[in-house]
Design a protein around this motif. Structure first.
Motif, PDB file in Angstrom:
ATOM      1  N   THR A  15     -17.106  53.093  42.750  1.00  0.00           N
ATOM      2  CA  THR A  15     -18.356  52.375  42.965  1.00  0.00           C
ATOM      3  C   THR A  15     -18.150  50.921  42.594  1.00  0.00           C
ATOM      4  OG1 THR A  15     -19.688  54.347  42.500  1.00  0.00           O
ATOM      5  CG2 THR A  15     -20.791  52.215  42.338  1.00  0.00           C
ATOM      6  N   VAL A  16     -18.217  50.042  43.586  1.00  0.00           N
ATOM      7  CA  VAL A  16     -17.948  48.619  43.369  1.00  0.00           C
ATOM      8  C   VAL A  16     -19.224  47.863  43.034  1.00  0.00           C
ATOM      9  CG1 VAL A  16     -16.997  46.531  44.434  1.00  0.00           C
ATOM     10  CG2 VAL A  16     -15.949  48.736  44.901  1.00  0.00           C
ATOM     11  N   LEU A  17     -20.331  48.231  43.667  1.00  0.00           N
ATOM     12  CA  LEU A  17     -21.637  47.690  43.310  1.00  0.00           C
ATOM     13  C   LEU A  17     -22.534  48.860  42.949  1.00  0.00           C
ATOM     14  CD1 LEU A  17     -22.189  44.980  46.085  1.00  0.00           C
ATOM     15  CD2 LEU A  17     -21.450  44.621  43.724  1.00  0.00           C
ATOM     16  N   ASP A  18     -23.200  48.764  41.818  1.00  0.00           N
ATOM     17  CA  ASP A  18     -23.904  49.912  41.265  1.00  0.00           C
ATOM     18  C   ASP A  18     -25.394  49.605  41.102  1.00  0.00           C
ATOM     19  OD1 ASP A  18     -24.526  52.296  40.075  1.00  0.00           O
ATOM     20  OD2 ASP A  18     -23.452  51.916  38.201  1.00  0.00           O
ATOM     21  N   GLY A  19     -26.153  49.801  42.186  1.00  0.00           N
ATOM     22  CA  GLY A  19     -27.600  49.573  42.117  1.00  0.00           C
ATOM     23  C   GLY A  19     -27.958  48.112  41.919  1.00  0.00           C
TER      24      GLY A  19
END
Length: 253
Positions: A15-19
């Motif tokens: 997950t590279v961008l998390d929310g």
């Protein structure tokens, strides 16, 4: 001008961008800093539609960008290529590598997008190109081929080419990382002038902390796909609140 709402981006199991929730106001200059792999460049690639979100939505100037209205009912669905053709024109990007067309002269490189994408006449595009080459200090090189230019000059041509499309949002991805140190100053000076004299919205990824301090209205510290802290450059650089930010700034200064 730009709004990320709950954006998740994964590459396989990572997950590279998390929310991510992130807003950038019209005309605001925002710089993203943080270690490699923290998700900064992925944000730019999503705005260039080089990647697609896994979850969440992106809006540009109040309109859906990553998604489009569902033609068969309410709500939004992932944007298709036809829909993206419109909003994509509002985004300009300057990459680490210059990506100029070697077989075209400098003037032709800057004219190419306005003629073939925006539909300008060659006369209009040439006039715009000459103005921008003058802005970046290269009007005398307009009839040269890119291979005859230094790396710093090629990057300034790339800046002119991006501006020729008159984007609402300009993305900068480590634009000096491929340059020899003595060429960096000239390119950063051009970008400082653009930031100071235009109302274009800028979203910048850089490890040049002096540049970030000079041009930014706001600096965001990223780590593991999240914003650890944000604030005006004088606040974030002088009195960072997060220990991870302090450690990162200590390593890059």
């Amino acid at each position: 001008m730009v709004r990320f709402e709950g954006v998740v981006k994964r590459f396989g199991d990572q997950t590279v961008l998390d929310g991510l929730d992130l807003g950038v106001a019209r005309g605001e200059k925002v710089t993203l800093i943080g270690p490699s792999g923290s998700g900064k460049t992925t944000i730019l690639r999503l705005l260039m539609t080089l990647e697609r979100v896994n979850e969440g939505t992106i809006h540009v100037d109040g309109s859906p960008f990553s998604h489009m209205p569902d033609r068969h009912g309410g709500g939004l669905v992932p944007a298709d290529e036809k829909y993206l053709a419109g909003p994509r024109r509002r985004i300009g990007m300057i990459f680490q590598q210059f990506n100029l067309f070697p077989h075209m002269k400098v003037l032709e490189n800057v004219m190419e997008g306005p003629v073939h994408v925006l539909g300008l006449s060659k006369e209009e595009a040439a006039e715009r190109a000459r103005e921008l080459l003058d802005l970046v200090g290269l009007d005398d090189k307009r009839d040269a081929h890119p291979t005859r230019l230094s790396g710093g000059q090629q990057q300034r041509v790339a800046i002119a080419r991006a501006l020729a499309m008159r984007p609402d949002v300009l993305l900068l991805d480590e634009v000096t990382s491929a340059l020899d140190p003595e060429l960096v100053v000239g390119v950063l000076d051009v970008l400082r002038d653009i930031a100071r004299t235009t109302d274009i919205t800028m979203l910048c990824v850089t490890h040049e902390m002096g540049f970030a301090r000079d041009v930014s209205d706001r600096v965001l510290m990223f780590d593991h796909g999240r914003v650890l802290e944000s604030g005006p450059p004088e606040q974030l650089f002088e009195t960072p609140a997060h220990e991870r930010t302090k450690a990162f700034l200590g390593a890059v200064r």
